[in-house]
Motif scaffolding. Structure first.
Motif, PDB file in Angstrom:
ATOM      1  N   ALA A 417     -52.944 -19.411 -29.432  1.00 31.74           N
ATOM      2  CA  ALA A 417     -51.613 -20.022 -29.462  1.00 31.74           C
ATOM      3  C   ALA A 417     -51.573 -21.141 -28.430  1.00 31.74           C
ATOM      4  CB  ALA A 417     -50.532 -18.989 -29.167  1.00 31.74           C
ATOM      5  N   GLY A 418     -51.312 -22.388 -28.883  1.00 31.15           N
ATOM      6  CA  GLY A 418     -51.246 -23.521 -27.970  1.00 31.15           C
ATOM      7  C   GLY A 418     -52.570 -23.758 -27.274  1.00 31.15           C
ATOM      8  N   ILE A 419     -52.522 -23.893 -25.944  1.00 33.50           N
ATOM      9  CA  ILE A 419     -53.731 -24.108 -25.151  1.00 33.50           C
ATOM     10  C   ILE A 419     -54.596 -22.852 -25.138  1.00 33.50           C
ATOM     11  CG2 ILE A 419     -52.862 -23.338 -22.899  1.00 33.50           C
ATOM     12  CD1 ILE A 419     -54.882 -26.577 -23.562  1.00 33.50           C
ATOM     13  N   GLY A 420     -54.083 -21.738 -25.674  1.00 36.96           N
ATOM     14  CA  GLY A 420     -54.843 -20.493 -25.791  1.00 36.96           C
ATOM     15  C   GLY A 420     -56.033 -20.606 -26.722  1.00 36.96           C
ATOM     16  N   LEU A 452     -51.986 -21.336 -33.653  1.00 37.20           N
ATOM     17  CA  LEU A 452     -50.545 -21.557 -33.737  1.00 37.20           C
ATOM     18  C   LEU A 452     -50.135 -22.581 -32.682  1.00 37.20           C
ATOM     19  CD1 LEU A 452     -51.207 -18.561 -34.718  1.00 37.20           C
ATOM     20  CD2 LEU A 452     -48.821 -18.060 -34.242  1.00 37.20           C
ATOM     21  N   CYS A 453     -49.490 -23.661 -33.123  1.00 35.89           N
ATOM     22  CA  CYS A 453     -49.055 -24.705 -32.188  1.00 35.89           C
ATOM     23  C   CYS A 453     -47.638 -25.149 -32.485  1.00 35.89           C
ATOM     24  CB  CYS A 453     -49.985 -25.916 -32.267  1.00 35.89           C
ATOM     25  SG  CYS A 453     -51.262 -25.874 -31.011  1.00 35.89           S
ATOM     26  N   ARG A 454     -46.924 -25.612 -31.452  1.00 35.25           N
ATOM     27  CA  ARG A 454     -45.546 -26.081 -31.627  1.00 35.25           C
ATOM     28  C   ARG A 454     -45.466 -27.551 -31.993  1.00 35.25           C
ATOM     29  NH1 ARG A 454     -42.706 -23.280 -26.331  1.00 35.25           N
ATOM     30  NH2 ARG A 454     -42.836 -21.126 -27.041  1.00 35.25           N
ATOM     31  N   GLU A 455     -46.491 -28.348 -31.597  1.00 39.71           N
ATOM     32  CA  GLU A 455     -46.420 -29.784 -31.833  1.00 39.71           C
ATOM     33  C   GLU A 455     -47.740 -30.300 -32.379  1.00 39.71           C
ATOM     34  OE1 GLU A 455     -47.162 -30.834 -27.117  1.00 39.71           O
ATOM     35  OE2 GLU A 455     -45.149 -31.020 -27.991  1.00 39.71           O
ATOM     36  N   THR A 456     -47.677 -31.379 -33.133  1.00 41.11           N
ATOM     37  CA  THR A 456     -48.854 -31.888 -33.843  1.00 41.11           C
ATOM     38  C   THR A 456     -49.924 -32.434 -32.908  1.00 41.11           C
ATOM     39  OG1 THR A 456     -47.751 -34.032 -34.064  1.00 41.11           O
ATOM     40  CG2 THR A 456     -47.485 -32.467 -35.870  1.00 41.11           C
ATOM     41  N   GLY A 546     -53.185 -15.688 -26.027  1.00 37.79           N
ATOM     42  CA  GLY A 546     -51.827 -16.136 -26.317  1.00 37.79           C
ATOM     43  C   GLY A 546     -50.798 -15.248 -25.647  1.00 37.79           C
ATOM     44  N   PRO A 547     -49.526 -15.391 -26.033  1.00 35.56           N
ATOM     45  CA  PRO A 547     -48.446 -14.673 -25.359  1.00 35.56           C
ATOM     46  C   PRO A 547     -48.479 -13.164 -25.585  1.00 35.56           C
ATOM     47  CG  PRO A 547     -47.613 -15.865 -27.264  1.00 35.56           C
ATOM     48  CD  PRO A 547     -49.029 -16.297 -27.075  1.00 35.56           C
ATOM     49  N   LYS A 552     -48.825  -7.764 -28.665  1.00 33.77           N
ATOM     50  CA  LYS A 552     -48.284  -6.465 -29.088  1.00 33.77           C
ATOM     51  C   LYS A 552     -48.254  -6.353 -30.610  1.00 33.77           C
ATOM     52  CE  LYS A 552     -45.494  -5.692 -24.940  1.00 33.77           C
ATOM     53  NZ  LYS A 552     -44.129  -5.608 -24.371  1.00 33.77           N
ATOM     54  N   THR A 553     -47.892  -7.466 -31.266  1.00 32.70           N
ATOM     55  CA  THR A 553     -47.857  -7.470 -32.733  1.00 32.70           C
ATOM     56  C   THR A 553     -49.241  -7.232 -33.314  1.00 32.70           C
ATOM     57  OG1 THR A 553     -45.980  -9.009 -32.747  1.00 32.70           O
ATOM     58  CG2 THR A 553     -47.281  -8.854 -34.764  1.00 32.70           C
ATOM     59  N   LEU A 554     -50.230  -7.982 -32.822  1.00 26.98           N
ATOM     60  CA  LEU A 554     -51.594  -7.847 -33.350  1.00 26.98           C
ATOM     61  C   LEU A 554     -52.185  -6.475 -33.047  1.00 26.98           C
ATOM     62  CD1 LEU A 554     -53.083 -11.367 -32.530  1.00 26.98           C
ATOM     63  CD2 LEU A 554     -52.252 -10.525 -34.719  1.00 26.98           C
TER      64      LEU A 554
END
Length: 578
Positions: A417-420, A452-456, A546-547, A552-554
């Motif tokens: 996720a992101g920089i993750g 998963l990323c928030r911005e292009t 990631g967060p 927890k979900t995974l």
């Protein structure tokens, strides 16, 4: 509701079996740790509550004696443990020795910070109980010294006022106050210092402070040095005293406690003699303190070693890429290092996952601007003339993480996720090199990759690597080896309109890849079910950087979609921790 349902064809006993497969060893370690804590508490509680040598002490302060000493034993045990999970070189050494063991053993090392926090919570709880009990003790000791209680309490408190007598009550003056006792005794003063250090360390470790003000967290956490120094000297005052073994033999407590005015006047009741308990905390913590000292010495040696810049690149989204070189440096995929820039701070070290592959002749990190230290570093390097060397940089590491085990699985599922994404950059690069070299040792036959990323803009620095991998897989006829899905979780109307206009293109308008970017968040039930169907007899390693919420979900999905039958699919969850 769908997320909490049982996977198709599964019963609750099966899900329990899955849970045991994924978490059984962790739960066993937790149970053993808690059992030792409970044993120590009960053992020392009853030792002080029932021991004959403490009869007179209990008369002065009651059960608060046991409530003070039992938590102290638990504190000693957890203060022994809490330093070990943060000894990075020790963990790397242990991880290396476990390479021949089951992956479930190595997975426990990836939960080092979780265990560190658990021991910290236990220390905080036991400190609270210990402190409250001793505050009551000081009050009752002082009241006894003032003569507020019965004759026996007064006589016990006055022992030591004349020669050839040993005292029991540590309050030696009738004009003393509880506050004066706390701030003028070794136990009281060190206790105050220890408690203040602990409060500062715990409060500054809160997620919101650690993420937003890392420097505050880093500096206050080093109060542990004062904490341990105070801990070692805390018992030197020997404030908790008991009757000596020799005195018990000649002084019949059962009879003499009812005749305090006759002490020293009749043969059955000589004046009782007392002594303080020998300080024992240092015996518990000396080992971990030496190990941690060696850790810091090794870190200092690495600090002195020269690090050269190979390349400095500032990517979109304010992401800095550093390519560095250091003599004798060797790494594995997914490992991380600590960086120190003396021109910003002599003391601060920050962890970053390496994005280079072991096959490359340099090591690299990608750094996102998220705090004071990272912002200042990016600012300094952005102002450098082209081709110039940056400020002095010190490197500590590399250190192992869960991602090191990625090639031990037949099938790997990578989620960033992101920089993750950084640890998986290293993994995917290494795969690319292994294919180029036709490495026969590559055991992994399938990789599923999710980003998963928030911005292009965040996709841009990584897209080139994925394009190279796409091309390499096609040339070797292995298009099915890597399945990757990119998810954009934040976009606006203008972006959506642009995508719709170019929807029919063969390549994605954001990344230039053949695999189109998806919008929104993954449906993890659908993804796990697909992987389960495609790999019905495989062991799947699920790796996340990631967060916590996504973790927890995974983790729940791994339990839900694993099969207890050893011949069928199993999902093992692994998470990066800093």
């Amino acid at each position: 509701l769908y997320c909490t349902e049982t996977a198709p064809g599964k019963t609750r006993p099966t899900r329990m079996g899955n849970w045991i497969v994924n978490h059984g060893l962790s739960a066993l370690i937790l149970v053993v740790w808690m059992a030792i804590n409970i044993f120590l508490f009960l053992y020392f509680y009853f030792l002080y509550d029932l021991g004959d040598e403490y009869i007179y002490t209990r008369h002065l302060i009651g059960s608060a004696l046991s409530w003070a000493r039992a938590p102290a034993a638990v504190l000693n045990f957890n203060c022994l443990l809490i330093l070990l999970p943060v000894c990075r070189n020790l963990l790397s050494l242990v991880r290396g020795s476990f390479m021949c063991c089951k992956r479930s053993m190595r997975k426990q090392l990836d939960k080092n910070l979780t265990f560190h926090k658990l021991t910290a919570y236990m220390i905080a709880l036991m400190t609270a109980v210990h402190t409250i009990a001793h505050l009551l003790n000081v009050e009752w000791f002082n009241n006894s010294r003032q003569g507020y209680y019965d004759i026996l309490s007064t006589e016990l408190s006055e022992l030591g006022d004349v020669a050839n007598e040993t005292f029991l009550n540590p309050v030696r003056s009738t004009t003393a106050t509880p506050t004066l006792v706390v701030f003028t005794t070794i136990a009281g003063l060190t206790g105050v210092v220890i408690t203040l250090c602990l409060i500062l360390m715990i409060t500054s470790s809160m997620e919101v402070i650690r993420r937003s003000f890392y420097e505050v967290f880093w500096y206050t956490h080093h109060l542990f040095i004062i904490f341990y120094a105070g801990l070692v000297f805390h018992g030197a005052g020997r404030i908790v005293r008991h009757q000596t073994d020799e005195s018990i033999l000649v002084h019949n407590v059962t009879f003499c406690r009812n005749e305090p005015l006759s002490w020293g006047k009749i043969s059955e009741c000589p004046i009782p003699q007392f002594e303080g308990g020998e300080p024992g905390t240092w015996k518990w913590v000396i080992g971990p303190m030496i190990i941690y000292l060696c850790e810091r010495v090794l870190r200092f040696i690495r600090y002195l070693q020269e690090v050269k810049y190979r390349k400095i690149v500032i990517h979109p989204s304010n992401v800095l890429e550093l390519q560095l070189m250091k003599s004798g440096f060797r790494m594995e995929v997914g490992q991380y290092i600590f960086l120190n820039c003396p021109s910003i701070s002599q003391l601060e070290w920050h962890p970053f996952t390496m994005t280079s592959a072991p096959e490359e002749d340099f090591f690299s990190v990608h750094i996102r601007s998220v705090g004071d230290w990272t912002r200042e570093l990016i600012s300094k390097l952005d102002q450098l003339p082209e081709g110039a060397q940056g400020p002095k940089m010190a490197v500590d590491g590399p250190f192992g993480t869960a991602s090191e085990d990625v090639f031990d699985y037949e099938v790997s599922m990578l989620v960033g996720a992101g920089i993750g994404i950084t640890p998986f950059a290293s993994i995917l690069k290494s795969i690319w090199y292994k294919f180029k070299e036709s490495n026969p040792k590559l055991r992994t036959r399938k990789i599923y990759f999710y980003w998963l990323c928030r911005e292009t803009h965040a996709f841009e620095w990584f897209a080139d690597l994925l394009q190279d991998l796409e091309k390499e897989m096609e040339e070797r006829g292995m298009k099915d080896f890597l399945t990757y899905k990119l998810f954009l979780t934040g976009w606006d109307h203008s972006h959506a309109a642009h995508v719709m206009v170019h929807f029919d293109k063969d390549t994605d308008v954001i990344t230039g890849l053949k695999q189109k970017t998806q919008y929104g968040r993954p449906n993890w039930d659908k993804e796990f079910e697909e992987i389960r169907k495609e790999n019905p007899t495989s062991v799947v390693g699920v790796f996340l950087c990631g967060p916590e919420a996504l973790g927890k979900t995974l983790e729940k999905k791994c339990v839900k979609y694993s099969d207890v039958d050893p011949r069928k699919v199993k999902f093992y969850f692994n998470k990066e921790n800093f």
